[in-house]
Structures are given as structure tokens and as C-alpha cells.
Design an enzyme around this catalytic site. Structure first.
Site, mmCIF file in Angstrom:
data_model
loop_
_atom_site.group_PDB
_atom_site.id
_atom_site.type_symbol
_atom_site.label_atom_id
_atom_site.label_comp_id
_atom_site.label_asym_id
_atom_site.label_seq_id
_atom_site.Cartn_x
_atom_site.Cartn_y
_atom_site.Cartn_z
ATOM 1 N N GLY A 80 3.892 -0.600 6.589
ATOM 2 C CA GLY A 80 3.296 -0.394 8.212
ATOM 3 C C GLY A 80 1.568 0.361 7.165
ATOM 4 C CD GLN A 82 -2.363 5.630 8.535
ATOM 5 O OE1 GLN A 82 -2.791 6.467 7.408
ATOM 6 N NE2 GLN A 82 -3.384 5.620 8.330
ATOM 7 C CB SER A 83 3.384 1.789 4.058
ATOM 8 O OG SER A 83 3.439 2.015 2.635
ATOM 9 C CG ASN A 84 3.809 7.881 2.784
ATOM 10 O OD1 ASN A 84 2.441 8.326 2.992
ATOM 11 N ND2 ASN A 84 4.687 8.296 3.180
ATOM 12 C CB ALA A 86 0.222 0.724 1.666
#
Ligand SMILES: Cc1ncc(COP(=O)(O)O)c(C=O)c1O
Length: 258
Positions: A80, A82-84, A86
Site C-alpha cells: 500500500g 503507506q506500506s511499512n 516498502a
């Protein structure tokens, strides 16, 4: 319990030693009245020391070592906006001098401005990752494919969503060893391990690691993405892939530990 068996198992896999390990285990105080309720401890995997921490550091240590060993120069992953995961992949790539491209998808119903430009997105950019916004997962696959062709497929290593494949699961096999060693040192016997579960690598890795060490502590996963039966099926699938691809033991009683 035999945590040393996990150490022996892991010896054949390369690991980029980037994280701060072991993470502490702390007793939570004030959660239950002292005389009733269980003792609750927390494994502080928010303190893994890479790009603000989080559980993906452990998986990325093995995934990025695999990428480097095989000569890849660019890391792709997805999640997503706001992926942690990523954000941690971008940090890991920066630390290891690899290029990183993130194929991120919007999550419906999220507020606009800060969601798109701030928080993890800001950090991704500070870590030097290129961000490519995609409409949905289908488009992620298409755009990754197109971009890999541009860069030359031999240069691109794709880290799956959440870093959850057998190589990534090695990180949580190693975490099982850490937990067992800490429990021996502190003289505490844990009745159960309770975790969040999503892309499955954390749970599969812990279950496989405990099995290698001959420990049958249950690992209970709580999932916000799908119902329990579906999630258990996905964890089982990953456990089977772990047996096939990295040689973890096969165990027909696994489901009782999920
Ligand atoms: C702190 C934490 N624990 C556990 C999980 C779930 O891990 P997995 O995606 O390996 O199932 C996540 C997922 O992002 C997480 O952030």
C-alpha cells in the site's frame, strides 16, 4: 528445546547483517491485575534498527543477501502507499547500495494529502527509492514486468509483498531461535506466541523455527485482512513451500499450532 538446531539449519543461508539483534523481550506491566491474568511479554521487533524498525528487517536480511549473491542490482517490491514493508525495503536497499523501485497501491478511504506525500512515502524518497503509483495489484504486475524489461530482467530482484516467501521466512526462523535463547536465559517458559499475521512469513517462519528446535509452543496469528480459515490455509501453503525450497521439516500436525 534445541535452539542450536536452528543455528545449524540457518548456516547454509547468507544473511546481510544489518538489523539490531537480539531485540529485547519486555514484560508488560499494568495490563492485568497482578494476581489474576497471565504474564504478558512483548518481543520488541519495532526495535530492529533499520529505517525506523519493524518486522520486515528480519526477512530483508535474507532476501537482500540472496539478491546480492545472485548479482541483482535493483530491488522491486509492492504494498500500500503507506506500506511499512516498502519503507523498510527502501532502507535496506539504500544500506546495501542497491537501487529500489516501489510499486504502491492506494488503500480506499484514506485521506488524501498526508497519505500520499508524508510518513512512509517521505521516508521512501529520502532512502532514494523510486515510487510508482499503481491502481491495483493487477497493474502492479504489469508495470513491474514492463519496467523489468526496460532495466533488463537479469538486474531486477522482486521481493514479494511483505517479504513473505521461503527466503524471507528465514528471518522468523532465526527469530524463533532468538526467542528460545532469551527464554532459556531468563528462565521463562512461554505458553504461546501471539502475533499479527498478514502476508504469512512471520507466522510460517516462527512455526518452522520452533519445529526445527523441537518445541511445540503454539503460534496464534491475528489477521485483519481475511478470515481465520483462509489465513491458516495461506500460512500452510507457505510452510509447504518452505519445506520444498529451503528444507524445513515436514510436519502433518502443523495446523494445531496455527
Ligand atoms: C508488527 C507486525 N507484525 C506482524 C506483521 C505480519 O507479518 P506478515 O506480513 O509476515 O504476516 C506485520 C505486518 O506488516 C507487522 O507490521
Amino acid at each position: 528445546m534445541f535452539p542450536e538446531k536452528i543455528e545449524a539449519f540457518l548456516q547454509k543461508f547468507e544473511r546481510a547483517t544489518v538489523g539490531h539483534f537480539p531485540t529485547p523481550i519486555e514484560k508488560l506491566s499494568g495490563t492485568f491485575p497482578a494476581s489474576s491474568g497471565p504474564n504478558v511479554y512483548i518481543k520488541r521487533d519495532d526495535c530492529t534498527g533499520l529505517g525506523l524498525g519493524g518486522n520486515k528487517t528480519r526477512k530483508l536480511e535474507y532476501l537482500i543477501a540472496d539478491a546480492m549473491k545472485r548479482g541483482y542490482t535493483t530491488i522491486f517490491t509492492t504494498g500500500g502507499i503507506q506500506s511499512n514493508h516498502a519503507r523498510q525495503t527502501a532502507a535496506m536497499a539504500a544500506k546495501c547500495n542497491l537501487d529500489c523501485e516501489l510499486f504502491l497501491t492506494p488503500v480506499a478511504g484514506t485521506p488524501e494529502r498526508n497519505y500520499k506525500d508524508n510518513g512512509n512515502v517521505l521516508l521512501d524518497e529520502l532512502f532514494g527509492a523510486k515510487i510508482r503509483i499503481c491502481e491495483d495489484e493487477k497493474q502492479v504486475d504489469v508495470r513491474m514486468e514492463e519496467r523489468a524489461q526496460e532495466l533488463g530482467a537479469d538486474n531486477v530482484y522482486i521481493v514479494p509483498i511483505g517479504g513473505s516467501n521461503p527466503i524471507g521466512s528465514l528471518g522468523y526462523i532465526r527469530c524463533a531461535q532468538e526467542i528460545l535463547e532469551q527464554s532459556q536465559q531468563a528462565g521463562i517458559s512461554f505458553d504461546a506466541i501471539v502475533i499479527a499475521t498478514g502476508s504469512c512469513g512471520t507466522q510460517a517462519g516462527l512455526v518452522a523455527g520452533l519445529e526445527i528446535a523441537g518445541v511445540n509452543t503454539p503460534v496464534y496469528g491475528y489477521c485483519v485482512s481475511r478470515d481465520g480459515d483462509e489465513q491458516a490455509g495461506l500460512v500452510m501453503e507457505l510452510l509447504e513451500r518452505c519445506s520444498e525450497e529451503i528444507g524445513t521439516p515436514e510436519n502433518p500436525h502443523r495446523l494445531s499450532a496455527l
